[in-house]
Write an enzyme that holds these catalytic residues in place. Structure first.
Site, PDB file in Angstrom:
ATOM      1  N   LYS B  79     -16.869 -47.478 -80.055  1.00 18.59           N
ATOM      2  CA  LYS B  79     -15.444 -47.754 -80.227  1.00 18.59           C
ATOM      3  C   LYS B  79     -15.301 -48.840 -81.294  1.00 18.59           C
ATOM      4  O   LYS B  79     -16.079 -49.810 -81.301  1.00 18.59           O
ATOM      5  CB  LYS B  79     -14.878 -48.229 -78.885  1.00 18.59           C
ATOM      6  CG  LYS B  79     -13.374 -48.385 -78.798  1.00 18.59           C
ATOM      7  CD  LYS B  79     -12.990 -48.819 -77.379  1.00 18.59           C
ATOM      8  CE  LYS B  79     -11.498 -48.898 -77.156  1.00 18.59           C
ATOM      9  NZ  LYS B  79     -11.154 -49.276 -75.767  1.00 18.59           N
ATOM     10  N   SER B 154      -7.580 -46.211 -74.040  1.00 15.24           N
ATOM     11  CA  SER B 154      -7.588 -46.453 -75.471  1.00 15.24           C
ATOM     12  C   SER B 154      -8.850 -45.951 -76.174  1.00 15.24           C
ATOM     13  O   SER B 154      -8.862 -45.828 -77.383  1.00 15.24           O
ATOM     14  CB  SER B 154      -7.442 -47.951 -75.741  1.00 15.24           C
ATOM     15  OG  SER B 154      -8.551 -48.657 -75.226  1.00 15.24           O
ATOM     16  N   SER B 178      -9.299 -47.806 -69.837  1.00 17.34           N
ATOM     17  CA  SER B 178      -9.492 -47.279 -71.191  1.00 17.34           C
ATOM     18  C   SER B 178     -10.779 -46.494 -71.411  1.00 17.34           C
ATOM     19  O   SER B 178     -10.940 -45.871 -72.456  1.00 17.34           O
ATOM     20  CB  SER B 178      -9.411 -48.411 -72.214  1.00 17.34           C
ATOM     21  OG  SER B 178      -8.069 -48.738 -72.461  1.00 17.34           O
TER      22      SER B 178
END
Lengths: 99, 491, 476
Positions: B79, B154, B178
């Protein structure tokens, strides 16, 4: 009636150092108000005598020895600076001294 | 079968035994990214050259007879809120669009040491704030099961990259669901470990007391390896738990015979019929495997969401203060430094980030601290205590993961609260610092994957994985990736 | 103090700790390095970086707390949120409502006690330099920021508003500095900013119970400015109140050159620090072992040291002697004096050299060999070296070490033969007959002139005392 006034929204934006247009402030007023309505569910909960939890871990006294380690080179420290001069970060003039 | 199709354990074994080279594995991964990226937009940066150099170095290591590590030759995606030295780290924000960190996050160092090959940095909601990856300044990621839908967020880029078979292992961060929510929406396994198990050093902070890094994989066994590789004490993170790392792989066959399992009914009633049904079926599957299953009511968990939406923005408002145009990142000039700060932040942060910074600033400000932030911290205690009581009776808890299957792009962007509700079943684990996993368990009414959540007490990853492995066995294979964009199963 | 008013002062002293590294990272805690070279991701506030607390800083803070008779308590670090470019994270990590040290006191030389409300741990900020305009913050076009100081450990010592005069404020800071240096936690250098003082000043009608509105005075860089600023501010407030005005609570800046305080430019936004517990750190709960270790490391406290030193040099009747004693204590040079005397040095001479010349190089002087120091003082007492020469040798001795006699030789300070002195006097008398006549006639004013001429002709090698004696002898 919104839960938070436009003046408060403007004050909070100032505290948060966010430059926002009047239009954006007005939208935020509505959004913040409805979020605060949602949060109201817990504001009213009886929590007398309940200790706050700031942290999920029951740790204490995490310390490091006072032994020097490597630093960044000056050019690496300044590499991402929007503006730099004389080995320092350059900013526009500062109004007001540190509190 | 492709090399990537062998999964994390299979690839590492093949590379270790010289049956395949790390370069061959990487080539498959880069080809899959090349082929699918245009449709899905999982990545901000693909580090092909660096990855090739790393793979070549690993192959030489194997040739020299040295231990190539737990994740030998496994292509990994990160990420884009984990710092990579020399490679831009954006957090999907204009304010960090061109920022190149001068240091590596601890997880990155550990992954390299374990022989993993970092192939790229994945899309996320800006600063990890969101549940759909639509809050990315650089465009949304699409769900490979249906490209008109969101992958969740996310960590949507990492979830979709694993679901589409671009990489067998990716890492995300989970502050309020997330990792687990996008794992559920993309049909992959996603774990939020115990707070403090994985170092946060080099993870760009959203809400420091809630953030944890964890893996996305196609299987539970791969997840256990992916977690083992990055877990363990880090002296650079004061909130890191100081105890020896454990291996979970050996526990997966142990089953759930005799375990006490509670199905959290308070969540079951909050979600769509197919998500509720999946959770009930999961509980039954554990029962069928020998666990003692009961329904349990923990009403406090429903206070989690409002408490979370005070605590997380409050911490975020402080964590994001440093993006002021002085030392790095975007600067929008102004006549004086305060004006420069305000213009930079007004222009550099997207809507959702500004919203949360505003909420958080308000919740901490004079006159409101006690009513909002202080109260949320006390409610956090209520949630922690409620879990503690539940774990006196149960070894693990089972719950739905998400209120619905993957929703359409744009469907929930108009009203922030609609989006926030996506995290209702996820946030209590973050507030308590407990581990939880989302396991793909069913296809829902809309034909999309539905995950089920297994929750465990602090450092209960072993129990959590045991239950997850049983659920994986009980779930229809059609409920999990990899899939080609559009939902067609990949070979 | 203006008549009819009482003065009330509370002081906040920021003390930089003499650790090897910063409070939350392993960067050197060093003064005077090239800008932005003692920095890393943590103290630059880079995204993703995290603080880890310095064990020695904690021990130093506890030493300070115990030396100030504080209770040492479990503490929680907080974030103090405000935007300022010299603060890399735009929040300062500090202690708020649960500081490490609380409820102590400092006893001054006259026996009065000043309460210590708290002594808490926090991180320092970077430094800005202002470009263009006056070079001061106002009117500058740009500022340049160096983060070398950012993250340096500080203990902020907050006194109770127990101080009632500028002189007592000076005495408090002087004694506090002596305590800080004695604990080994600080070098006490005000000039380099290791010790920074802010004063909260208010006045009230004499005898009134209620406190007046206070102003916080910043930029007090020396004991002298502290005294001047408090006196000026007290007079300003008293005049204001006498004229029927009201004092506004504000922060004021001391202008050393103009000798006045003026209000800081008011900011658009009121500060609201939004303190909350720092989630990146865990509570600091000093256990008995840590507290004991800190206490054991505290040196002898100033009062006891003063007693010891006075016993050696005598009470004396000049205020100069008392000042010398206090300077030696403040800078922890008293042990040097004691050791030198034990090695045969003359006590008052040892004290004078320590409190005057050695004080300028206090850090080096604390490491000075007492034997060498005593040897040097012996040469001076015997007249082998003049006072001026002795001071020069001392400077070299502190900087470089070595044997005093050898240094004296190197500097060309070998005493002149008696005959040489006489022949130089002959030359000076011949070249300055008019002055010599006046000297013979009893005009003492030219004595200094003649002495100076002889010293000059000897290129500083002559001993002033011996020359003066020789001149007096010729006059008969």
């Amino acid at each position: 009636m919104e839960r938070i006034s436009l003046a408060e929204v403007r004050h909070v934006a100032q505290l948060a150092r966010l430059q926002l247009s009047d239009e954006e402030l007005a939208v935020l007023q509505g959004e913040l108000s409805s979020l605060l309505d949602h949060v109201e569910a817990i504001v009213a909960l009886p929590t007398e005598g309940v200790a706050p939890t700031a942290h999920p871990l029951p740790l204490s006294n995490v310390l490091r020895p006072d032994v020097p380690g490597p630093c960044l080179e000056q050019r690496d420290a300044l590499a991402a600076a929007p503006e730099a001069a004389e080995g320092r970060f350059l900013v526009p003039r500062i109004l007001g001294e540190a509190p | 079968m492709t090399l990537l199709g062998r999964g994390v354990a299979g690839i590492a074994a093949a590379v270790r035994s010289k049956e395949a080279s790390a370069r061959e594995v990487l080539a498959e991964s880069l080809a899959a990214i090349e082929q699918l990226e245009g449709e899905l937009h999982c990545f901000h940066t693909v580090m092909a050259e660096r990855a090739e150099a790393a793979a070549a170095a690993l192959d030489e290591k194997v040739a020299r007879g040295e231990d190539p590590g737990l994740l030998a030759g496994v292509p990994v995606a990160l990420k884009d809120n984990m710092c990579t030295k020399g490679t831009v780290t954006t957090c999907s924000s204009r304010i960090l669009e061109n920022w190149v960190p001068p240091y590596d996050a601890t997880v990155v160092t550990r992954l390299r040491a374990a022989g993993a090959v970092v192939v790229g940095k994945t899309n996320l909601d800006e600063f990890a704030m969101g549940s759909s990856t639509e809050n990315s300044a650089f465009g949304p990621t699409r769900n490979p099961w249906d490209t008109a839908r969101v992958p969740g967020g996310s960590s949507g880029g990492s979830a979709a990259a694993v679901a589409a078979g671009m990489v067998p292992l990716a890492y995300g961060s989970d502050t309020g669901g997330s990792i687990r929510q996008p794992a559920s929406l993309c049909g992959v396994v996603g774990v939020k470990p115990t707070y403090g198990l994985v170092s946060r050093y080099g993870l760009v902070a959203f809400a420091s007391s809630l953030d944890q890094i964890g893996p996305f994989t196609l299987s539970v066994a791969d997840s256990a390896l992916g977690l083992e590789a990055v877990a363990g004490h880090d002296p650079a993170d004061s909130t890191s738990i100081d105890r020896p790392a454990t291996s979970y792989a050996g526990l997966l066959e142990e089953g759930v015979e005799g375990l006490r399992v509670g199905l959290i009914e308070d969540f079951v009633s909050e979600v769509s019929p197919s998500c509720a049904e999946a959770a009930r079926a999961a509980a039954e599957a554990l029962g069928a495997a020998g666990a003692k299953v009961e329904e349990v009511s923990i009403p406090e968990v429903l206070h989690g969401l409002p408490a979370y939406y005070v605590i997380a923005p409050a911490e975020a408002s402080s964590n994001l203060a440093r993006y002021d145009g002085v030392r790095y990142g975007l600067r929008v000039g102004g006549p004086d430094v305060a004006a420069m700060n305000a213009r930079t932040r007004g222009a550099g942060f997207g809507k959702e980030v500004r919203r949360r910074v505003m909420v958080g600033t308000y919740a901490l400000s004079a006159g409101y601290y006690d009513a909002y932030y202080g109260q949320a911290q006390r409610v956090r205690t209520l949630v922690v205590e409620a879990f503690a009581r539940a774990y006196e009776r149960f070894d693990v808890l089972v719950a739905p993961m998400t209120p619905s299957e993957a929703f359409r792009l744009g469907e929930k962007t108009a009203n922030p609260l609609d989006m926030y509700v996506s995290d209702v079943c996820a946030v209590p684990s973050n507030l308590a610092g407990h581990p939880a996993v989302s396991v793909p368990f069913a296809l829902g009414a809309e034909g999309l994957p539905v995950g089920v959540q297994v929750l465990a007490p602090a450092l209960g990853e072993g129990l959590m994985y045991r239950a997850a492995a049983v659920l994986e066995q009980a779930a229809p294979p059609a409920a999990r990736g990899p899939v080609r964009p559009g939902g067609e199963r990949r070979a | 103090m203006p008549e009819g008013f009482d003065l009330v002062v509370g002081l906040e002293v920021h003390c930089e700790l003499s650790t090897a590294t910063k409070l939350f990272c392993a960067c050197p805690n060093a003064f005077g390095s090239e800008p932005n070279t003692n920095v890393c991701p943590v103290c630059l506030g880079l995204p993703g970086s995290l603080p880890v607390l310095n064990e020695r800083a904690v021990e130093f803070a506890i030493r300070i707390g115990r030396a100030l008779n504080c209770e040492v308590r479990p503490a929680v670090f907080h974030r103090k949120n405000y935007f300022y470019p010299d603060m890399p994270k735009d929040y300062q990590i500090t202690q708020y409502d649960e500081p490490t040290n609380v409820d102590g006191f400092l006893e001054l030389r006259d026996g009065s006690r000043v309460g210590i409300v708290r002594a808490h741990i926090e991180e320092d900020t970077g430094k800005s330099t202002h470009l263009g305009g006056s070079g001061r913050i106002h009117g500058a076009d740009h500022s340049l920021i160096d983060y070398n100081r950012a993250g340096v450990p500080l203990v902020e010592i907050v006194s109770a508003p127990d101080i009632t005069s500028a002189a007592q404020a000076r005495e408090y800071v002087s004694e506090l500095r002596a305590v800080l240096v004695a604990t080994g936690a600080s070098d006490g250098r005000m000039e380099e900013g290791s010790l920074r003082v802010d004063a909260n000043v208010s006045v009230r009608p004499a005898g009134a119970a209620e406190l007046g509105t206070r102003c916080e005075i910043k930029n007090l860089n020396s004991l002298r400015s502290l005294v001047r600023a408090i006196e000026h501010e007290a007079a300003r407030q008293a005049a204001l109140v006498s004229a029927g005005g009201v004092v506004r609570q504000e922060t004021r800046h001391w202008d050393e050159e103009a000798g006045v305080t003026h209000p800081l430019r008011s900011k658009e936004e009121a500060y609201d620090y939004r303190y909350f517990p720092e989630p990146d750190l865990v509570p600091l709960v000093p256990d008995a072992e840590l507290i004991e270790r800190a206490e054991a490391a505290i040196g002898l406290m100033p009062a006891a040291r003063r007693e010891r030193l006075v016993a050696l040099v005598g009470e004396g009747d000049s205020p100069g002697l008392a000042d010398q004693v206090q300077t030696a204590i403040e800078l922890s040079l008293d042990q040097l004096v004691l050791d030198a005397v034990a090695a045969g040095a003359e006590p008052r001479l040892a004290l004078a050299r320590a409190a005057n010349e050695a004080a300028a190089k206090a850090e080096g002087a604390r490491a000075l060999s007492a034997t060498a120091f005593a040897e040097l003082l012996g040469l001076e007492s015997a007249g082998t070296l003049s006072a001026t020469q002795s001071k020069q040798v001392l400077a070299v001795l502190i900087d470089e070490g070595g044997a005093p006699a050898e240094i004296a030789r190197r500097l060309g300070f070998e005493a002149l033969e008696g005959g040489e002195v006489e022949s130089i006097i002959d030359e000076v008398v011949a070249a300055n007959t008019a002055e010599w006549e006046r000297y013979l006639a009893g005009d003492e004013k030219v004595a200094g002139f003649l002495l100076g001429q002889v010293m000059k002709a000897s290129k500083g090698r002559a001993n002033g005392k011996i020359v003066a004696a020789a001149l007096a002898k010729r006059r008969g």
